[in-house]
Write a protein that holds these residues in place. Structure first.
Motif, PDB file in Angstrom:
ATOM      1  N   LEU A  50       0.833  -1.211   0.000  1.00 51.52           N
ATOM      2  CA  LEU A  50       0.000   0.000   0.000  1.00 51.52           C
ATOM      3  C   LEU A  50       0.866   1.260   0.000  1.00 51.52           C
ATOM      4  N   VAL A  51       1.916   1.248   0.808  1.00 56.38           N
ATOM      5  CA  VAL A  51       2.810   2.411   0.863  1.00 56.38           C
ATOM      6  C   VAL A  51       3.506   2.599  -0.486  1.00 56.38           C
ATOM      7  N   GLU A  52       3.975   1.505  -1.089  1.00 53.43           N
ATOM      8  CA  GLU A  52       4.654   1.588  -2.387  1.00 53.43           C
ATOM      9  C   GLU A  52       3.708   2.047  -3.497  1.00 53.43           C
ATOM     10  N   ALA A  53       2.427   1.761  -3.351  1.00 50.38           N
ATOM     11  CA  ALA A  53       1.445   2.156  -4.363  1.00 50.38           C
ATOM     12  C   ALA A  53       0.976   3.598  -4.202  1.00 50.38           C
ATOM     13  N   ASP A  54       1.308   4.223  -3.096  1.00 48.91           N
ATOM     14  CA  ASP A  54       0.909   5.604  -2.827  1.00 48.91           C
ATOM     15  C   ASP A  54       1.913   6.536  -3.510  1.00 48.91           C
ATOM     16  N   ALA A  55       1.453   7.324  -4.457  1.00 52.73           N
ATOM     17  CA  ALA A  55       2.343   8.186  -5.251  1.00 52.73           C
ATOM     18  C   ALA A  55       3.130   9.170  -4.384  1.00 52.73           C
ATOM     19  N   ALA A  56       2.549   9.601  -3.274  1.00 56.15           N
ATOM     20  CA  ALA A  56       3.255  10.543  -2.407  1.00 56.15           C
ATOM     21  C   ALA A  56       4.287   9.849  -1.515  1.00 56.15           C
ATOM     22  N   LEU A  57       4.056   8.598  -1.165  1.00 55.94           N
ATOM     23  CA  LEU A  57       4.953   7.887  -0.255  1.00 55.94           C
ATOM     24  C   LEU A  57       6.012   7.057  -0.964  1.00 55.94           C
ATOM     25  N   ALA A  58       5.712   6.587  -2.150  1.00 54.12           N
ATOM     26  CA  ALA A  58       6.635   5.701  -2.878  1.00 54.12           C
ATOM     27  C   ALA A  58       8.044   6.283  -3.018  1.00 54.12           C
ATOM     28  N   THR A 102       7.219  13.484   6.529  1.00 57.55           N
ATOM     29  CA  THR A 102       6.558  14.556   7.266  1.00 57.55           C
ATOM     30  C   THR A 102       5.583  13.901   8.236  1.00 57.55           C
ATOM     31  N   GLU A 103       5.099  14.660   9.186  1.00 56.87           N
ATOM     32  CA  GLU A 103       4.122  14.118  10.136  1.00 56.87           C
ATOM     33  C   GLU A 103       2.861  13.643   9.409  1.00 56.87           C
ATOM     34  N   ALA A 104       2.419  14.390   8.419  1.00 60.01           N
ATOM     35  CA  ALA A 104       1.223  13.988   7.661  1.00 60.01           C
ATOM     36  C   ALA A 104       1.456  12.675   6.914  1.00 60.01           C
ATOM     37  N   TYR A 105       2.618  12.516   6.325  1.00 55.88           N
ATOM     38  CA  TYR A 105       2.918  11.273   5.614  1.00 55.88           C
ATOM     39  C   TYR A 105       3.083  10.112   6.596  1.00 55.88           C
ATOM     40  N   HIS A 106       3.680  10.405   7.742  1.00 58.24           N
ATOM     41  CA  HIS A 106       3.814   9.366   8.757  1.00 58.24           C
ATOM     42  C   HIS A 106       2.433   8.886   9.192  1.00 58.24           C
ATOM     43  N   ARG A 107       1.514   9.811   9.390  1.00 61.18           N
ATOM     44  CA  ARG A 107       0.133   9.441   9.764  1.00 61.18           C
ATOM     45  C   ARG A 107      -0.509   8.597   8.664  1.00 61.18           C
ATOM     46  N   ARG A 108      -0.225   8.915   7.426  1.00 58.88           N
ATOM     47  CA  ARG A 108      -0.790   8.150   6.312  1.00 58.88           C
ATOM     48  C   ARG A 108      -0.264   6.718   6.333  1.00 58.88           C
ATOM     49  N   VAL A 109       1.032   6.559   6.607  1.00 60.37           N
ATOM     50  CA  VAL A 109       1.631   5.226   6.705  1.00 60.37           C
ATOM     51  C   VAL A 109       0.942   4.430   7.821  1.00 60.37           C
TER      52      VAL A 109
END
Length: 140
Positions: A50-58, A102-109
């Motif tokens: 899921l993380v790898e498929a997220d364009a912002a997190l990949a 970022t904190e927002a990306y960490h929350r998304r993970v």
């Protein structure tokens, strides 16, 4: 077994004076409920997909040894689920911090993790505790 289908444990085993290590089967941990090591590994790989498929997190995973990260996350998730601690040297919250999220990306993970655990039918209370541990909100 009693008539209700529940194990008939002697009252002394349910006593707070008896260490849990002596009666480990009385109350299963979230680790047990999920299915132990194979289920933890499955959860981690689902989570990483899921993380790898997220364009912002990949992009944060470019150049990362993902199998090594998966092994580290599996150890941390095992501990957060109440499984055997092994030799974990740093808090769960640090698992993703080293990637510069970022904190927002960490929350998304963390949201992806809780979604995976929900899809694997882990009880909501256990999911919340794991989410708190990985988000860094767990009480000391």
């Amino acid at each position: 077994m009693s008539g209700s289908g529940a194990p008939a444990y002697p009252a002394v085993l349910a006593s707070p004076l008896v260490p849990r290590a002596l009666v480990p089967d009385l109350v299963p941990t979230a680790f047990d409920l999920l299915g132990g090591p194979p289920a933890v590994r499955d959860a981690v790989w689902r989570w990483l997909r899921l993380v790898e498929a997220d364009a912002a997190l990949a992009p944060y995973l470019v150049g990362v040894d993902v199998p090594r990260l998966a092994g580290h996350l599996a150890m941390l998730l095992t501990t957060a689920l109440g499984g055997p601690a092994g030799d974990i040297a740093r808090p769960v919250v640090d698992a993703w911090r080293g990637l510069g999220l970022t904190e927002a990306y960490h929350r998304r993970v963390v949201d992806y993790l809780t979604g995976v655990l929900w899809a694997m039918d882990l009880p909501a209370a256990d999911i919340a505790l794991v989410g708190q541990a990985f988000a860094g909100d767990a009480a000391p």
